[in-house]
Design an enzyme around this catalytic site. Structure first.
Site, PDB file in Angstrom:
ATOM      1  N   ARG A 189     -11.678  -3.714  -8.120  1.00 24.54           N
ATOM      2  CA  ARG A 189     -12.628  -2.560  -8.346  1.00 24.54           C
ATOM      3  C   ARG A 189     -13.267  -2.822  -9.897  1.00 24.54           C
ATOM      4  O   ARG A 189     -14.352  -2.076 -10.152  1.00 24.54           O
ATOM      5  CB  ARG A 189     -11.633  -1.474  -8.556  1.00 24.54           C
ATOM      6  CG  ARG A 189     -11.250  -0.833  -7.101  1.00 24.54           C
ATOM      7  CD  ARG A 189     -10.139   0.279  -7.379  1.00 24.54           C
ATOM      8  NE  ARG A 189      -8.814  -0.254  -7.829  1.00 24.54           N
ATOM      9  CZ  ARG A 189      -7.767   0.253  -8.232  1.00 24.54           C
ATOM     10  NH1 ARG A 189      -7.762   1.402  -8.227  1.00 24.54           N
ATOM     11  NH2 ARG A 189      -6.463  -0.285  -8.277  1.00 24.54           N
TER      12      ARG A 189
ATOM     13  N   HIS B  16      -0.579  -5.820  12.647  1.00 29.54           N
ATOM     14  CA  HIS B  16      -0.179  -5.414  11.407  1.00 29.54           C
ATOM     15  C   HIS B  16       1.120  -6.028  11.251  1.00 29.54           C
ATOM     16  O   HIS B  16       2.180  -5.418  10.874  1.00 29.54           O
ATOM     17  CB  HIS B  16       0.036  -3.582  11.462  1.00 29.54           C
ATOM     18  CG  HIS B  16       0.070  -3.409  10.113  1.00 29.54           C
ATOM     19  ND1 HIS B  16      -0.246  -2.045   9.614  1.00 29.54           N
ATOM     20  CD2 HIS B  16       0.190  -3.956   8.744  1.00 29.54           C
ATOM     21  CE1 HIS B  16      -0.348  -2.002   8.251  1.00 29.54           C
ATOM     22  NE2 HIS B  16       0.078  -3.195   7.768  1.00 29.54           N
TER      23      HIS B  16
ATOM     24  N   GLY C  37       0.848  -1.138  -0.215  1.00 34.10           N
ATOM     25  CA  GLY C  37       0.084  -0.055   0.052  1.00 34.10           C
ATOM     26  C   GLY C  37       0.835   1.182  -0.085  1.00 34.10           C
ATOM     27  O   GLY C  37       2.025   1.278   0.588  1.00 34.10           O
TER      28      GLY C  37
END
Length: 320
Positions: free
Chosen positions: A173, A279, A76
């Protein structure tokens, strides 16, 4: 003048770096206050430190007036992309595609199995010295929905297949077709969510995915379903998730949270049916060798003026 390259790994520890560049080590330091190794204005390629807070990562950016490439070591890039407007046209932002797929997919599978099979309950029982067996759902014969079918999503599917899942449904998407089958667009989620036993989030954090998992999304999940998030915390509406967890209707496993780090006393810590990891999708023994290979290849491409890998955006371009 020789162009500077800022590396968060000591250059002497990376074999095969191309000649013709000056390599400077900078990882921000323990508290983010490490002195710069040179003038940021001389930096041509900035490799962003890994696993540091955003204020550390962006601290030199305003002074990097001549930078041409910003390379992250994360999949990311949301911590950096919003600052790319500081730069003139032509500056490329690249991510670390190829570095984290294996580790993140492993963790997604680990969280899924641990949650389904009740491993946290067994750990707590072990601490009490209690033999507390229970009947739990298996991953076998379950329908799994992967939301975010890029390199990490595909790696997750690679690891699901041997566990005899009944079905893997892929969502991204936009629609496309892969060798394994169709990838559905996000707009089809309302029809797909009620059929999934496990929903795994591996989508990047974008305007279109921020808050994607809201009350409406969660309401559409079937009773007893499991939500696994290995993407970014803000993809999930924390308050909406808390409401569902407290009702006991679904369970969840989160490697990322919003806020993050999750502060002491936050309601998520005590939410029923929730497994939290801090994380850790990327930081494993698999990271460093892959990161070094990416950097060596990318820097050779940079020196030889060849197309760079993993370009996410270029400032000044229509898609930038």
């Amino acid at each position: 003048m020789t162009a500077d390259v800022w590396l968060p790994i000591p250059p002497k520890e990376i074999e095969g770096l191309p000649e013709g560049l000056r390599y400077l080590f900078w990882d921000g330091g323990e508290d983010g206050d490490q002195e710069f190794p040179g003038d940021p204005a001389d930096c041509a390629l900035y490799v962003v430190p890994y696993m540091k807070r955003q204020p550390v990562l962006v601290r030199p950016l305003e002074r990097m007036r001549n930078v041409r490439v910003v390379q992250t070591l994360t999949a990311g890039v949301d911590d950096i992309s919003e600052r790319m407007s500081l730069f003139p046209p032509g500056v490329r932002l690249c991510n670390a595609r190829g570095v984290h797929e294996a580790s993140t997919a492993e963790l997604a599978l680990t969280l899924t199995l641990a949650s389904l099979r009740g491993i946290p309950n067994f750990v707590r029982a072990q601490e009490r010295g209690a033999w507390a067996s229970e009947f739990r759902p298996a991953l076998a014969d379950r329908s799994v929905l992967i939301v975010g079918y890029g390199a990490i999503g595909a790696a997750i599917e690679d690891r699901l297949v041997p566990f005899e899942v009944a079905r893997v449904v892929r969502v991204a998407r936009s629609a496309r077709t892969t060798e394994r089958g169709p990838v559905h667009p996000l707009t089809e989620l309302p029809a797909l969510l009620p059929q999934a036993d496990v929903v795994i989030l591996s989508t990047p954090l974008l305007d279109s995915t921020r808050g994607l998992v809201n009350a409406d999304f969660l309401t559409l999940m079937k009773d007893g379903a499991l939500l696994v998030n290995v993407s970014r915390g803000p993809v999930v509406d924390t308050n909406a998730l808390l409401t569902e967890l407290e009702s006991g209707r679904i369970s969840a496993a989160l490697d990322v949270t919003d806020p993050e780090p999750l502060p002491a006393g936050h309601p998520l810590w005590q939410a029923p049916g929730l497994l939290i990891s801090p994380h850790v999708g990327g930081p494993t023994s698999a990271f460093l060798p892959r990161a070094k290979r990416l950097l060596v290849d990318q820097l050779h491409r940079f020196v030889n003026r060849e197309p760079l890998r993993n370009v996410i955006l270029t400032t000044g371009s229509p898609n930038g």
